[in-house]
Design a protein around this motif. Structure first.
Motif, short mmCIF file in Angstrom:
data_model
loop_
_atom_site.label_atom_id
_atom_site.label_comp_id
_atom_site.label_asym_id
_atom_site.label_seq_id
_atom_site.Cartn_x
_atom_site.Cartn_y
_atom_site.Cartn_z
N GLN A 9 1.29 35.74 30.33
CA GLN A 9 1.71 34.43 30.81
C GLN A 9 1.71 33.45 29.63
O GLN A 9 0.73 33.36 28.90
N ARG A 11 2.28 29.51 28.47
CA ARG A 11 2.37 28.12 28.90
C ARG A 11 3.50 27.42 28.15
O ARG A 11 3.57 27.48 26.93
N THR A 12 4.39 26.78 28.89
CA THR A 12 5.50 26.04 28.31
C THR A 12 5.41 24.58 28.75
O THR A 12 4.56 24.20 29.55
N ASP A 14 7.34 23.16 30.70
CA ASP A 14 7.77 23.03 32.10
C ASP A 14 7.04 23.95 33.06
O ASP A 14 7.43 24.05 34.23
N GLY A 15 6.05 24.66 32.61
CA GLY A 15 5.33 25.56 33.50
C GLY A 15 4.78 26.77 32.78
O GLY A 15 4.32 26.66 31.64
N THR A 16 4.88 27.92 33.42
CA THR A 16 4.36 29.16 32.85
C THR A 16 5.41 30.24 32.92
O THR A 16 5.93 30.55 33.99
N ASP A 18 6.43 34.13 32.54
CA ASP A 18 5.92 35.49 32.47
C ASP A 18 6.73 36.25 31.42
O ASP A 18 7.89 35.95 31.16
N TYR A 67 12.15 31.66 34.19
CA TYR A 67 10.86 31.50 34.88
C TYR A 67 10.81 30.26 35.77
O TYR A 67 10.03 30.20 36.72
N ARG A 68 11.63 29.27 35.47
CA ARG A 68 11.62 28.04 36.29
C ARG A 68 12.04 28.32 37.73
O ARG A 68 11.78 27.52 38.63
N LYS A 104 16.15 22.75 26.86
CA LYS A 104 15.10 23.46 27.57
C LYS A 104 14.80 24.80 26.91
O LYS A 104 13.63 25.19 26.76
N ASP A 108 11.26 26.03 25.19
CA ASP A 108 10.64 27.31 25.53
C ASP A 108 10.42 28.16 24.28
O ASP A 108 9.38 28.81 24.13
#
Length: 252
Positions: A9, A11-12, A14-16, A18, A67-68, A104, A108
């Motif tokens: 996992q 961390r970005t 905008d979230g996480t 995988d 992943y978003r 984006k 990432d």
């Protein structure tokens, strides 16, 4: 070579995200490789390809760039051998591709590169990128976005690398310091000869060491053995170009 594989996992902003990770099963340090997926996402075929690279002595990261929209898998890829089923999946995929803007994607990329840089098995020194289908553009963009980190950038059966769009990847050529290899498929309207020439000209003008060539008799997606467009000969040619590129830029 014995390998370690896992799902990680990352961390970005905008979230996480995988991701699949493949690395030699040893205590040594190895160059990192960022492997950008094709549009169908992480699946056994991409894991096989990542393992092939890792077996040469690299730590290979395959992030799920969509992943978003949720963790992988987002699609049933068991029927990619059926051309009709494969084509129908693009109705689901295209909105995801359009939503992954260059800004984006490069935010990432910062997270992916940071993950590789922080991995215990990744050696100091440059990393490489390779991308397939939509991942080809991501590989070149990452090389331009992180020129101090990326020493090799490869794109296989990519699309839309040299369009008239103001954010076309070829316009970033003057930011690239990596050695670049691009292999287009001759049966692929996503990167027709005029775009191939435009990309080649841009890289030449920018002084980028590169090879841009066309694989005759190959279709878009030729490396993907889980689809009907797979070409064993073109895929072997891809390995014969990718692996030496990584070796001379990351291990030389």
């Amino acid at each position: 070579m014995s390998l370690r594989t896992s799902t990680v996992q990352i961390r970005t902003a905008d979230g996480t995200a995988d991701a699949f990770l493949a690395a030699p099963d040893d205590d040594g340090h190895h160059p990192g490789v960022l492997f950008y997926m094709d549009a169908f996402g992480p699946r056994p075929r991409l894991e096989e390809m990542a393992a092939r690279i890792a077996d040469e002595g690299y730590v290979v990261l395959v992030p799920h760039v969509f992943y978003r929209h949720g963790p992988a898998p987002l699609l049933d890829t068991s029927d990619l051998m059926d051309p009709e089923a494969r084509g129908a999946k693009f109705e689901v995929i295209m909105p995801m591709i359009k939503a992954l803007t260059p800004d984006k994607a490069m935010a990432d990329a910062d997270a992916y590169v940071a993950y590789l840089r922080g991995h215990d098995q990744v050696a100091d020194g440059p990393i490489g990128t390779t991308g397939y289908c939509m991942g080809g553009a991501l590989a070149l963009r990452t090389a331009a976005h992180r020129p101090d980190d990326v020493a090799a950038a490869a794109a296989f059966h990519p699309a839309r690398l040299a369009t008239d769009a103001p954010d076309s990847p070829h316009l970033l050529a003057d930011r690239i310091r990596a050695e670049v290899y691009v292999a287009a498929a001759d049966q692929d309207q996503g990167l027709p000869p005029e775009q191939q020439q435009r990309l080649d000209d841009a890289l030449t003008e920018a002084g980028v060491t590169h090879v841009c060539e066309q694989y005759d008799g190959a279709a878009h997606g030729f490396t993907m053995a889980d689809t009907a467009v797979y070409s064993e000969a073109a895929t072997e040619r891809h390995w014969q170009n990718l692996l030496p590129l990584l070796a001379r830029t990351l291990k030389g």
